[in-house]
Scaffold this active site. Sequence first.
Site, PDB file in Angstrom:
ATOM      1  N   HIS A  10       0.834  -1.209   0.000  1.00 33.02           N
ATOM      2  CA  HIS A  10       0.000   0.000   0.000  1.00 33.02           C
ATOM      3  C   HIS A  10       0.869   1.260   0.000  1.00 33.02           C
ATOM      4  O   HIS A  10       1.991   1.238  -0.467  1.00 33.02           O
ATOM      5  CB  HIS A  10      -0.991  -0.049   1.159  1.00 33.02           C
ATOM      6  CG  HIS A  10      -1.780  -1.314   1.179  1.00 33.02           C
ATOM      7  ND1 HIS A  10      -2.828  -1.561   0.325  1.00 33.02           N
ATOM      8  CD2 HIS A  10      -1.627  -2.451   1.938  1.00 33.02           C
ATOM      9  CE1 HIS A  10      -3.313  -2.773   0.552  1.00 33.02           C
ATOM     10  NE2 HIS A  10      -2.587  -3.346   1.522  1.00 33.02           N
ATOM     11  N   GLU A  24      -2.516   0.319   7.759  1.00 37.62           N
ATOM     12  CA  GLU A  24      -1.624  -0.731   7.285  1.00 37.62           C
ATOM     13  C   GLU A  24      -0.388  -0.168   6.602  1.00 37.62           C
ATOM     14  O   GLU A  24       0.733  -0.658   6.795  1.00 37.62           O
ATOM     15  CB  GLU A  24      -2.376  -1.661   6.327  1.00 37.62           C
ATOM     16  CG  GLU A  24      -1.554  -2.830   5.819  1.00 37.62           C
ATOM     17  CD  GLU A  24      -2.332  -3.729   4.882  1.00 37.62           C
ATOM     18  OE1 GLU A  24      -1.730  -4.713   4.387  1.00 37.62           O
ATOM     19  OE2 GLU A  24      -3.525  -3.462   4.634  1.00 37.62           O
ATOM     20  N   HIS A  79       2.666  -7.023   4.476  1.00 38.10           N
ATOM     21  CA  HIS A  79       1.292  -6.561   4.654  1.00 38.10           C
ATOM     22  C   HIS A  79       0.822  -6.818   6.079  1.00 38.10           C
ATOM     23  O   HIS A  79       1.464  -7.550   6.844  1.00 38.10           O
ATOM     24  CB  HIS A  79       0.349  -7.287   3.680  1.00 38.10           C
ATOM     25  CG  HIS A  79       0.511  -6.847   2.264  1.00 38.10           C
ATOM     26  ND1 HIS A  79      -0.348  -5.950   1.656  1.00 38.10           N
ATOM     27  CD2 HIS A  79       1.441  -7.168   1.330  1.00 38.10           C
ATOM     28  CE1 HIS A  79       0.050  -5.742   0.413  1.00 38.10           C
ATOM     29  NE2 HIS A  79       1.147  -6.474   0.194  1.00 38.10           N
ATOM     30  N   GLU A 142       1.425 -11.616   5.956  1.00 35.39           N
ATOM     31  CA  GLU A 142       0.312 -10.872   6.571  1.00 35.39           C
ATOM     32  C   GLU A 142       0.553 -10.856   8.080  1.00 35.39           C
ATOM     33  O   GLU A 142       0.303 -11.823   8.789  1.00 35.39           O
ATOM     34  CB  GLU A 142      -1.020 -11.551   6.246  1.00 35.39           C
ATOM     35  CG  GLU A 142      -1.420 -11.486   4.772  1.00 35.39           C
ATOM     36  CD  GLU A 142      -2.044 -10.140   4.382  1.00 35.39           C
ATOM     37  OE1 GLU A 142      -2.019  -9.198   5.210  1.00 35.39           O
ATOM     38  OE2 GLU A 142      -2.563 -10.036   3.266  1.00 35.39           O
TER      39      GLU A 142
END
Length: 244
Positions: A10, A24, A79, A142
């Site tokens: 992101h 995030e 992430h 993640e």
Amino acid sequence: MFKVWIDAGHGGKDPGAVANGIQEKDITLKVSLGIKERLEETYENVQVLLSRSTDVFLELRDRTAKANAAGADVMVSIHCNAGGGKGGFESFRYTSASQNSIKLQETLHKAIMSKLGRIDRGQKSKNLHMVRESKMPAVLTENLFIDVAADADRLKQATVIDAIIDGHVQGIATYLGLKSKPVKEDKPVTQQRDINIPSKWAEETWKEVTDKGFFDGSRPGVPITREEVGIVVSRLLKYIDLKG
């Protein structure tokens, strides 16, 4: 020189998951910068390249294109998760991943879980752009859930971010077989004193014994020989005789 590509998920106009007072994109950037710093400081023969080092937006295709063009040996996309549930950590490889990608995932996953100690959601495969379009072994991690309060609280702690960074660093180093840099021993800095000036704690005494003729007042900071001690003792005895 091994090249490691770290992709901070992101960024810029794309915050990623947002909940519990954190975004995030901020977590992924912090972790990515930490991985680069720690890998390069700790291990020899490794260069860490970043998709982004600031809060900017990049298309997915640009991220993988840059990693491929750089000839990176491995790529890890960082992430945080969302979607509720009990939270935890999980990792992804491509659905038709190479054996090297599978090995990288296994090594990374194990190292991160050993540092993080949270719920293990497992090693998974998925048709994700970052692991599909990368030409080198690639894994997407993640790291806890933004929208799970317990996980979010942990992501706000520096010790947890350090654990995530350390897990990635250890996993990458193990997979590539990196060699640790030799530990540099800090040598104590020795200041050279001026031998012609007495130490602060000895100033008064030095003046007293000089005034009484035991020493000639020169070079108070040098070591004394037995011959010089003999001279001082002789002067002391004469001083006592005079006083007696």
